[in-house]
Design a protein around this motif. Structure first.
Motif, PDB file in Angstrom:
ATOM      1  N   PRO A 172       0.631  -1.248  -0.068  1.00 41.06           N
ATOM      2  CA  PRO A 172       0.063   0.028   0.004  1.00 41.06           C
ATOM      3  C   PRO A 172       0.842   1.367   0.056  1.00 41.06           C
ATOM      4  CG  PRO A 172      -0.880  -1.718   1.556  1.00 41.06           C
ATOM      5  CD  PRO A 172       0.398  -2.090   1.136  1.00 41.06           C
ATOM      6  N   ASP A 173       2.005   1.226   0.817  1.00 38.79           N
ATOM      7  CA  ASP A 173       2.872   2.551   0.609  1.00 38.79           C
ATOM      8  C   ASP A 173       3.538   2.775  -0.407  1.00 38.79           C
ATOM      9  OD1 ASP A 173       2.225   2.712   3.354  1.00 38.79           O
ATOM     10  OD2 ASP A 173       4.095   1.901   4.066  1.00 38.79           O
ATOM     11  N   ALA A 174       3.958   1.504  -1.311  1.00 39.27           N
ATOM     12  CA  ALA A 174       4.461   1.856  -2.664  1.00 39.27           C
ATOM     13  C   ALA A 174       3.464   2.264  -3.774  1.00 39.27           C
ATOM     14  CB  ALA A 174       5.158   0.328  -3.034  1.00 39.27           C
ATOM     15  N   ARG A 175       2.147   1.941  -3.399  1.00 35.60           N
ATOM     16  CA  ARG A 175       1.107   2.394  -4.295  1.00 35.60           C
ATOM     17  C   ARG A 175       0.953   3.771  -4.174  1.00 35.60           C
ATOM     18  NH1 ARG A 175      -3.817  -0.068  -5.070  1.00 35.60           N
ATOM     19  NH2 ARG A 175      -3.725  -0.179  -7.264  1.00 35.60           N
ATOM     20  N   ALA A 176       0.585   3.931  -2.794  1.00 36.93           N
ATOM     21  CA  ALA A 176       0.238   5.681  -2.387  1.00 36.93           C
ATOM     22  C   ALA A 176       1.402   6.363  -2.888  1.00 36.93           C
ATOM     23  CB  ALA A 176       0.324   5.498  -1.089  1.00 36.93           C
ATOM     24  N   THR A 177       2.603   5.990  -3.035  1.00 40.09           N
ATOM     25  CA  THR A 177       3.699   6.915  -3.275  1.00 40.09           C
ATOM     26  C   THR A 177       3.713   7.298  -5.022  1.00 40.09           C
ATOM     27  OG1 THR A 177       5.191   6.340  -1.479  1.00 40.09           O
ATOM     28  CG2 THR A 177       6.231   7.290  -3.448  1.00 40.09           C
ATOM     29  N   ALA A 178       3.513   5.820  -5.469  1.00 43.92           N
ATOM     30  CA  ALA A 178       3.613   5.899  -6.932  1.00 43.92           C
ATOM     31  C   ALA A 178       2.307   6.515  -7.780  1.00 43.92           C
ATOM     32  CB  ALA A 178       3.558   4.374  -7.613  1.00 43.92           C
ATOM     33  N   PHE A 179       1.009   6.263  -7.164  1.00 46.31           N
ATOM     34  CA  PHE A 179       0.017   6.774  -7.829  1.00 46.31           C
ATOM     35  C   PHE A 179      -0.608   8.210  -7.395  1.00 46.31           C
ATOM     36  CE2 PHE A 179      -1.131   2.421  -8.459  1.00 46.31           C
ATOM     37  CZ  PHE A 179      -1.294   2.229  -9.862  1.00 46.31           C
ATOM     38  N   GLY A 180      -0.222   8.512  -6.035  1.00 39.80           N
ATOM     39  CA  GLY A 180      -0.287   9.972  -5.473  1.00 39.80           C
ATOM     40  C   GLY A 180      -1.925   9.999  -5.811  1.00 39.80           C
ATOM     41  N   SER A 181      -2.148  11.244  -6.234  1.00 42.12           N
ATOM     42  CA  SER A 181      -3.794  11.532  -6.349  1.00 42.12           C
ATOM     43  C   SER A 181      -4.524  10.548  -7.448  1.00 42.12           C
ATOM     44  CB  SER A 181      -3.739  12.896  -6.849  1.00 42.12           C
ATOM     45  OG  SER A 181      -3.372  12.862  -8.305  1.00 42.12           O
ATOM     46  N   ASP A 182      -3.945   9.786  -8.151  1.00 47.36           N
ATOM     47  CA  ASP A 182      -4.621   8.681  -8.884  1.00 47.36           C
ATOM     48  C   ASP A 182      -5.264   8.037  -8.100  1.00 47.36           C
ATOM     49  OD1 ASP A 182      -3.686   9.981 -11.156  1.00 47.36           O
ATOM     50  OD2 ASP A 182      -2.647   8.435 -11.845  1.00 47.36           O
ATOM     51  N   LEU A 183      -4.864   7.763  -6.822  1.00 49.48           N
ATOM     52  CA  LEU A 183      -5.626   6.371  -5.896  1.00 49.48           C
ATOM     53  C   LEU A 183      -7.013   6.958  -5.787  1.00 49.48           C
ATOM     54  CD1 LEU A 183      -3.038   5.440  -3.182  1.00 49.48           C
ATOM     55  CD2 LEU A 183      -3.977   3.998  -5.025  1.00 49.48           C
ATOM     56  N   LYS A 184      -7.091   8.135  -5.662  1.00 51.60           N
ATOM     57  CA  LYS A 184      -8.669   8.434  -5.098  1.00 51.60           C
ATOM     58  C   LYS A 184      -9.418   8.488  -6.303  1.00 51.60           C
ATOM     59  CE  LYS A 184      -7.158  12.163  -1.814  1.00 51.60           C
ATOM     60  NZ  LYS A 184      -7.156  13.585  -1.525  1.00 51.60           N
ATOM     61  N   GLN A 185      -8.943   8.664  -7.659  1.00 54.56           N
ATOM     62  CA  GLN A 185      -9.822   8.232  -8.960  1.00 54.56           C
ATOM     63  C   GLN A 185     -10.110   6.974  -9.298  1.00 54.56           C
ATOM     64  OE1 GLN A 185      -8.254  11.068 -12.089  1.00 54.56           O
ATOM     65  NE2 GLN A 185      -6.983  11.818 -10.903  1.00 54.56           N
ATOM     66  N   MET A 186      -9.416   5.898  -8.511  1.00 62.71           N
ATOM     67  CA  MET A 186      -9.726   4.585  -8.819  1.00 62.71           C
ATOM     68  C   MET A 186     -11.221   4.325  -8.377  1.00 62.71           C
ATOM     69  SD  MET A 186      -6.162   2.939  -8.048  1.00 62.71           S
ATOM     70  CE  MET A 186      -4.805   3.344  -8.936  1.00 62.71           C
ATOM     71  N   ALA A 187     -11.762   4.997  -7.585  1.00 61.01           N
ATOM     72  CA  ALA A 187     -13.464   4.432  -6.975  1.00 61.01           C
ATOM     73  C   ALA A 187     -14.117   4.852  -8.178  1.00 61.01           C
ATOM     74  CB  ALA A 187     -13.555   5.309  -5.640  1.00 61.01           C
ATOM     75  N   GLU A 188     -13.947   5.667  -9.174  1.00 58.78           N
ATOM     76  CA  GLU A 188     -14.678   6.255 -10.215  1.00 58.78           C
ATOM     77  C   GLU A 188     -14.410   5.471 -11.549  1.00 58.78           C
ATOM     78  OE1 GLU A 188     -17.379   7.830  -9.810  1.00 58.78           O
ATOM     79  OE2 GLU A 188     -16.609   8.379  -7.637  1.00 58.78           O
ATOM     80  N   PRO A 189     -15.345   5.342 -12.539  1.00 60.16           N
ATOM     81  CA  PRO A 189     -15.270   4.734 -13.728  1.00 60.16           C
ATOM     82  C   PRO A 189     -14.263   5.506 -14.626  1.00 60.16           C
ATOM     83  CG  PRO A 189     -17.680   4.726 -13.226  1.00 60.16           C
ATOM     84  CD  PRO A 189     -16.823   5.427 -12.299  1.00 60.16           C
ATOM     85  N   GLN A 190     -13.428   4.832 -15.419  1.00 65.02           N
ATOM     86  CA  GLN A 190     -12.366   5.864 -16.153  1.00 65.02           C
ATOM     87  C   GLN A 190     -12.332   5.116 -17.614  1.00 65.02           C
ATOM     88  OE1 GLN A 190     -10.748   8.276 -14.723  1.00 65.02           O
ATOM     89  NE2 GLN A 190     -11.489   7.662 -12.665  1.00 65.02           N
ATOM     90  N   ILE A 191     -11.598   5.918 -18.451  1.00 69.34           N
ATOM     91  CA  ILE A 191     -11.370   5.313 -19.736  1.00 69.34           C
ATOM     92  C   ILE A 191     -10.389   4.130 -19.938  1.00 69.34           C
ATOM     93  CG2 ILE A 191     -12.161   7.308 -20.712  1.00 69.34           C
ATOM     94  CD1 ILE A 191      -9.307   8.315 -21.058  1.00 69.34           C
TER      95      ILE A 191
END
Length: 726
Positions: A376-395
């Motif tokens: 989880p820490d590695a993902r948080a560092t890599a994705f940054g703000s993108d993590l919050k967007q994963m709850a929403e549908p994306q292209i």
């Protein structure tokens, strides 16, 4: 009397009479022991050439392209280390024999005769082809495709430097190794070779480590076409980033000295070099080739008068390393020994069945350290703000980007390469932010050359990396398809599974782009990929599937050493809506990192039994658009997303259409050579349903308003479904 017999009898007569050709004295760092070792390797190589012709005459041998005239390569081998990976020219038997003398426990003459005999006991190819190569000697096998091995030599050399920063689990090469790559003067003119030289120089010019030694064996002729005098020297002497060396291949002392200097330069400077080695060609191109049919007899005889073995005996005798009489005895003893070994090798078994031949197309599974996924820490560092967007549908393009991020976090040996993949993030932004997340060492912006991109990937796979090369558009692959067909896919086959080229090649492709590029940027032809044995071709139709399939593709490459092509439909990268503006029905949420679509699993939407629409890629999207009207007509339908286009998941497809009365195949590739042909054949053999297909026309794709005119549409799918089910 054949030229091989003439050269042989001339050698016996001239050595006995001490009638040697003029030449340089024996000077340089080659020790007496190594000089004799080089001569012994040369005698073995020569005896093998002569024996191969006799085996062919008797019907027990199947290859006669020999190395006679190129025996000086034995001295080059002695100037290198056995840990230096060697991609060999097919006239380099003396090199392989000399290297075998550096590695204990080798039975090189027997091994090579098994290869001439195409015996299944052949330790490198298992009887599939006569190739030079040996796992123990660090020599991956090459076939005779012209210059196709040069781009991967560049990649393998690059991988040595890359492994210093990020050593893969399955790395093969020591940090101080160099890569050796040899070829003929005729092959040097091939576009593939020229691309490799340019890529090497381009890399070196930027001071990036590339410990690569090119060796051009210049015998002055390619089959019957002569190389212009001075062409190789003048072409390569002043290439930027590529240090030029020259040696006389008829002089093993000079050859060893210069090869050692070139190897030391490459090893210490970590820069590429070009060794121009002057050789001759004896006997013609192969057993059936008579050089006197296209060259004056006087010229052939003048060449034969400079037999490299005669020069070796002269130098060994003059230096005191080996008296001429003893050299002659070694030559005759070697001939007798090879004859005896050949008698045994020709009794060994051969491949008999299709299953025997095909057993090495798919490489073996290899054990890998377990992967628990990114923390989880590695993902948080890599994705940054993108993590919050994963709850929403994306292209789709964004979900592919996130899947690549998770894969690169999980597997440090994954490296991406291609034009614009790094700083720009790709033409369509699919690889945006990956350079910031993983650095330029793992996101390699390459020069504009598809052969070099794939060669880099193939070579890096030789040193344990899992390459993810990218070709910007499917149409651009055709510039470099032989790197897949002639190199990556054949390596397990010709090495009996001992070598492989695992990778996941990402290609943006197919049609339906509205405003960009015509047929160069919209290409709906996949036939070139579907007929390569062992290659897996995957094609997602939505973002969630793309992420889950990409994870499976990475597993296939990493654990099963497979060559995988991941075909990403360009038109679906940004697709949000299905039926109406802003309905958002073609976007999906990002699947959890452990969600995977296994190889061969198809997608099934619906359970209707009146009609099964079997499709993939854009066809799946269009079929979902058409579904409402098909249902309104009273037809109960299901949509099958094939997902895996090669090899077809036949069992899964058969099960998916079970009970359906009609099957409509919707194929956005061309009518001739398209996927539908294989699907129609399969369902004709396995299903009682009534069949029809809707395909693209046999046409290139236009730019502008007619961008989709030649391909299926939602309306044409509806019409075809209604007509089939009437």
């Amino acid at each position: 009397m054949g030229r091989s017999v003439i050269v042989h009898e001339n050698f016996l007569r001239r050595v006995a009479a001490r009638d040697f050709p003029p030449g340089n004295p024996a000077t340089g760092p080659l020790s007496p022991e190594d000089a004799v070792a080089a001569y012994r390797a040369a005698c073995t190589s020569r005896a093998l050439d002569r024996t191969s012709r006799e085996m062919q005459r008797q019907g027990t041998g199947f290859y006669t392209i020999g190395s006679s005239g190129h025996e000086g390569l034995a001295a080059v081998a002695l100037a290198l280390r056995p840990t230096d990976m060697a991609f060999l020219h097919y006239r380099d038997a003396a090199f392989q024999i000399a290297r075998a003398g550096q590695v204990p426990g080798q039975t090189i003459a027997y091994d090579m005769l098994l290869s001439f005999a195409a015996s299944s006991d052949d330790p490198i190819s298992g009887g599939r082809h006569k190739v030079l190569g040996s796992k123990a000697l660090n020599i991956p096998p090459q076939t005779s495709t012209i210059a196709s091995h040069l781009p991967k030599a560049v990649g393998a050399a690059y991988a040595i430097g890359a492994a210093k920063k990020n050593r893969p689990e399955h790395a093969q090469l020591p940090e101080d190794a160099i890569v050796y790559c040899s070829f003929g003067d005729a092959s040097a003119n091939h576009s593939t070779a020229q691309g490799a030289f340019n890529a090497a120089g381009w890399t070196s010019y930027q001071s990036l480590p590339l410990p690569l030694l090119f060796v051009c064996e210049d015998n002055g002729i390619g089959i019957s076409t002569k190389t212009p005098t001075g062409w190789i020297a003048n072409s390569f002497r002043h290439r930027p980033g590529l240090k030029y060396f020259h040696a006389n291949g008829l002089d093993i002392y000079d050859t060893y000295k210069v090869a050692q200097e070139a190897a030391d330069y490459v090893r210490t400077r970590r820069k590429p070099a070009f060794l121009h080695l002057k050789t001759i060609r004896l006997y013609g191109h192969a057993g059936a080739d008579m050089p006197t049919t296209y060259l004056p007899k006087e010229e052939v005889e003048a060449e034969e008068a400079h037999d490299p073995l005669l020069h070796m005996v002269r130098q060994l005798d003059a230096s005191g390393a080996l008296p001429a009489a003893e050299a002659l005895q070694i030559y005759t003893d070697t001939n007798d020994r090879i004859t005896r070994i050949a008698a045994e090798a020709t009794t060994r078994p051969h491949l008999k069945t299709a299953a025997d031949v095909m057993a090495a197309i798919i490489p073996p599974h290899r054990p890998c350290k377990p992967s628990n996924g990114p923390t989880p820490d590695a993902r948080a560092t890599a994705f940054g703000s993108d993590l919050k967007q994963m709850a929403e549908p994306q292209i789709m393009s964004r979900l592919i980007n996130w899947a690549l991020t998770d894969l690169m976090l999980t597997h440090p040996e994954i490296v991406m390469m291609g034009e614009d993949v790094g700083r720009k993030g790709g033409v369509y932004g699919v690889t945006q932010k990956l350079t910031q997340r993983f650095g330029q060492a793992r996101m390699i912006d390459t020069l504009l050359d598809e052969q070099s991109i794939l060669g880099l990937a193939i070579g890096m796979a030789q040193n344990g990396f899992i390459p993810f090369p990218e070709i910007q558009f499917l149409a651009y692959l055709h510039n470099a398809e032989d790197q897949l067909r002639g190199e990556a896919a054949t390596l397990p086959f010709f090495s009996n599974g001992q070598y492989s080229n695992p990778m996941v090649l990402r290609i943006a492709g197919l049609g339906y782009q509205k405003g960009f590029g015509g047929h160069f940027h919209n290409d709906n032809s996949v036939a070139v990929l579907r007929d390569i044995p062992g290659l897996i071709l995957a094609c997602p139709s939505n973002g969630a599937d793309a992420a889950k399939m990409l994870r499976e593709c990475a597993r296939l490459a990493r654990e099963e050493q497979r060559l995988v092509v991941f075909l990403e439909p360009i038109a679906l990268y940004p697709m949000r809506d299905l039926h109406a503006d802003k309905d958002g029905l073609w976007m999906q949420r990002y699947p959890a990192p452990d969600e995977v679509i296994p190889f061969g699993e198809v997608g099934i939407h619906g359970d209707g039994t009146d009609l099964a629409i079997v499709t993939f890629g854009n066809g799946n999207y269009l079929s979902h658009q058409a579904l409402a009207q098909i249902t309104a007509a009273g037809i109960k339908a299901r949509i099958i997303d094939t997902r895996w286009l090669s090899p077809l998941p036949k069992d899964a497809l058969t099960a998916a259409v079970q009970g359906c009365k009609h099957i409509l195949i919707v194929d956005e590739t061309r009518h001739s050579g398209g996927v539908a042909e294989a699907l129609m054949a399969h369902f004709h053999e396995t299903s009682p349903a009534k069949l029809a297909r809707l395909t693209a026309e046999d046409s290139f794709i236009a730019t502008g308003p007619a961008y989709a005119a030649t391909m299926p549409s939602a309306a044409s799918i509806t019409a075809a479904a209604l007509e089939l089910c009437q």
